[in-house]
Design a protein around this motif. Structure first.
Motif, PDB file in Angstrom:
ATOM      1  N   THR A 105      98.653 -33.557 -27.379  1.00  0.00           N
ATOM      2  CA  THR A 105      99.313 -33.793 -28.538  1.00  0.00           C
ATOM      3  C   THR A 105      98.644 -35.389 -28.846  1.00  0.00           C
ATOM      4  O   THR A 105      99.108 -36.237 -28.158  1.00  0.00           O
ATOM      5  CB  THR A 105     100.614 -33.988 -28.752  1.00  0.00           C
ATOM      6  OG1 THR A 105     101.355 -32.973 -28.454  1.00  0.00           O
ATOM      7  CG2 THR A 105     100.891 -34.335 -30.217  1.00  0.00           C
ATOM      8  N   ALA A 107      97.332 -38.902 -30.657  1.00  0.00           N
ATOM      9  CA  ALA A 107      97.732 -39.696 -31.802  1.00  0.00           C
ATOM     10  C   ALA A 107      97.232 -39.564 -33.158  1.00  0.00           C
ATOM     11  O   ALA A 107      96.037 -39.087 -33.102  1.00  0.00           O
ATOM     12  CB  ALA A 107      97.452 -41.103 -31.237  1.00  0.00           C
ATOM     13  N   PRO A 108      97.624 -39.942 -34.170  1.00  0.00           N
ATOM     14  CA  PRO A 108      96.715 -39.741 -35.528  1.00  0.00           C
ATOM     15  C   PRO A 108      95.630 -40.643 -35.454  1.00  0.00           C
ATOM     16  O   PRO A 108      95.633 -41.723 -34.850  1.00  0.00           O
ATOM     17  CB  PRO A 108      97.791 -40.356 -36.598  1.00  0.00           C
ATOM     18  CG  PRO A 108      99.190 -40.149 -35.703  1.00  0.00           C
ATOM     19  CD  PRO A 108      99.096 -40.376 -34.392  1.00  0.00           C
ATOM     20  N   GLY A 109      94.450 -40.041 -35.864  1.00  0.00           N
ATOM     21  CA  GLY A 109      93.167 -40.713 -35.868  1.00  0.00           C
ATOM     22  C   GLY A 109      92.606 -40.734 -34.523  1.00  0.00           C
ATOM     23  O   GLY A 109      91.334 -41.266 -34.516  1.00  0.00           O
ATOM     24  N   ASP A 110      93.094 -40.094 -33.501  1.00  0.00           N
ATOM     25  CA  ASP A 110      92.417 -39.919 -32.321  1.00  0.00           C
ATOM     26  C   ASP A 110      91.294 -38.737 -32.214  1.00  0.00           C
ATOM     27  O   ASP A 110      91.531 -37.658 -32.636  1.00  0.00           O
ATOM     28  CB  ASP A 110      93.196 -39.575 -31.163  1.00  0.00           C
ATOM     29  CG  ASP A 110      92.610 -39.854 -29.754  1.00  0.00           C
ATOM     30  OD1 ASP A 110      91.407 -39.617 -29.552  1.00  0.00           O
ATOM     31  OD2 ASP A 110      93.616 -39.973 -28.922  1.00  0.00           O
ATOM     32  N   THR A 111      90.023 -39.197 -32.027  1.00  0.00           N
ATOM     33  CA  THR A 111      88.844 -38.253 -32.086  1.00  0.00           C
ATOM     34  C   THR A 111      88.567 -37.700 -30.829  1.00  0.00           C
ATOM     35  O   THR A 111      87.399 -37.075 -30.757  1.00  0.00           O
ATOM     36  CB  THR A 111      87.859 -38.963 -32.744  1.00  0.00           C
ATOM     37  OG1 THR A 111      87.190 -39.978 -31.932  1.00  0.00           O
ATOM     38  CG2 THR A 111      88.198 -39.539 -34.157  1.00  0.00           C
ATOM     39  N   ASP A 179     101.727 -36.192 -24.343  1.00  0.00           N
ATOM     40  CA  ASP A 179     101.754 -37.196 -25.412  1.00  0.00           C
ATOM     41  C   ASP A 179     100.815 -38.201 -25.486  1.00  0.00           C
ATOM     42  O   ASP A 179     100.804 -39.267 -24.679  1.00  0.00           O
ATOM     43  CB  ASP A 179     102.760 -37.364 -26.201  1.00  0.00           C
ATOM     44  CG  ASP A 179     102.848 -38.258 -27.520  1.00  0.00           C
ATOM     45  OD1 ASP A 179     101.866 -38.599 -28.006  1.00  0.00           O
ATOM     46  OD2 ASP A 179     103.908 -38.458 -28.026  1.00  0.00           O
ATOM     47  N   ARG A 182      98.750 -43.969 -28.846  1.00  0.00           N
ATOM     48  CA  ARG A 182      97.489 -44.564 -29.275  1.00  0.00           C
ATOM     49  C   ARG A 182      96.608 -44.999 -28.147  1.00  0.00           C
ATOM     50  O   ARG A 182      97.090 -45.511 -27.324  1.00  0.00           O
ATOM     51  CB  ARG A 182      98.021 -45.653 -30.256  1.00  0.00           C
ATOM     52  CG  ARG A 182      98.561 -45.202 -31.589  1.00  0.00           C
ATOM     53  CD  ARG A 182      98.844 -46.337 -32.493  1.00  0.00           C
ATOM     54  NE  ARG A 182      99.273 -45.770 -33.639  1.00  0.00           N
ATOM     55  CZ  ARG A 182      98.485 -45.171 -34.609  1.00  0.00           C
ATOM     56  NH1 ARG A 182      97.189 -45.116 -34.433  1.00  0.00           N
ATOM     57  NH2 ARG A 182      99.260 -44.685 -35.594  1.00  0.00           N
TER      58      ARG A 182
END
Length: 214
Positions: A105, A107-111, A179, A182
């Motif tokens: 899963t 983190a938001p923005g992880d490319t 998880d 960031r």
């Protein structure tokens, strides 16, 4: 050894000496009860006590040790019916890896390329389908996964490794839930003792790319 009615039980708990049989009993049949698919004739051959043999606790113990030495048999014991001469060999097989699954899963923005990273995580486990696996290996599997993630900057990552039974306790899937958290970034880096022309080399030694991103 315990006697109960017309049966004699022997439980292998170590390599201590067994008490010899009081009277000679010849084995009439050898039956095997096992919790999975295996080569029964080969198991009986390794056990070494065959039909027609005189039964002794020492011979049974040695046979159980031989089975354990194969690395494929976990629990095992024998039960002898002294009246009929029927010998029952009960065994449980060492669990084997069925498959290895990694579910990440980000983190938001992880490319990050999640599919490629999941493949890396499966490789880090250090086991392949068919290999023996035990619950006490899960902690080291989790640690190897977290170390790999920290190497790529995921210092906040969390991982859980578990065994999932497949049809029987003989085959187990390894499931790894991650998880990523960031990803850590370098905020400030000071290099001393390098001339401007050596910056590229210094950057490469740190495992970074030059020029640094703006």
């Amino acid at each position: 050894m315990r006697r109960r009615g017309g049966h004699r039980f022997w439980l292998a708990l170590g390599c201590g000496l067994a008490v010899p049989s009081v009277a000679a009993i010849h084995v009439k049949t050898v039956q095997v009860k096992v919790d999975g698919d295996t080569d029964i004739p080969r198991m009986i051959e390794l056990f070494g006590v065959q039909e027609g043999d005189e039964y002794t606790d020492v011979a049974a113990e040695r046979g159980l040790v031989r089975l354990a030495d194969t690395g494929k048999v976990l629990g095992r014991r024998t039960q002898l019916n002294e009246t009929t001469g029927d010998l029952l060999l009960q065994a449980s097989l060492v669990p084997r890896v069925g498959s290895i699954e990694a579910n990440l899963t980000p983190a938001p923005g992880d490319t990050a390329d999640i599919e490629a990273l999941e493949s890396e995580i499966r490789d880090v486990v250090g086991l392949s389908p068919g290999d023996p696996v035990f619950p006490d290996q899960l902690a080291s599997i989790r640690d190897r996964v977290l170390n790999r993630l920290r190497d790529r900057g995921n210092h906040q990552a969390k991982a859980v490794a578990a065994l999932e039974e497949v049809e029987s306790a003989v085959w187990m899937n390894i499931s790894i839930a991650v998880d990523l958290g960031r990803r850590s970034r370098i905020k400030h880096l000071t290099l001393r003792g390098f001339s401007p022309t050596d910056l590229t080399q210094a950057w490469n030694l740190l495992g970074l790319s030059w020029p640094p991103p703006v």
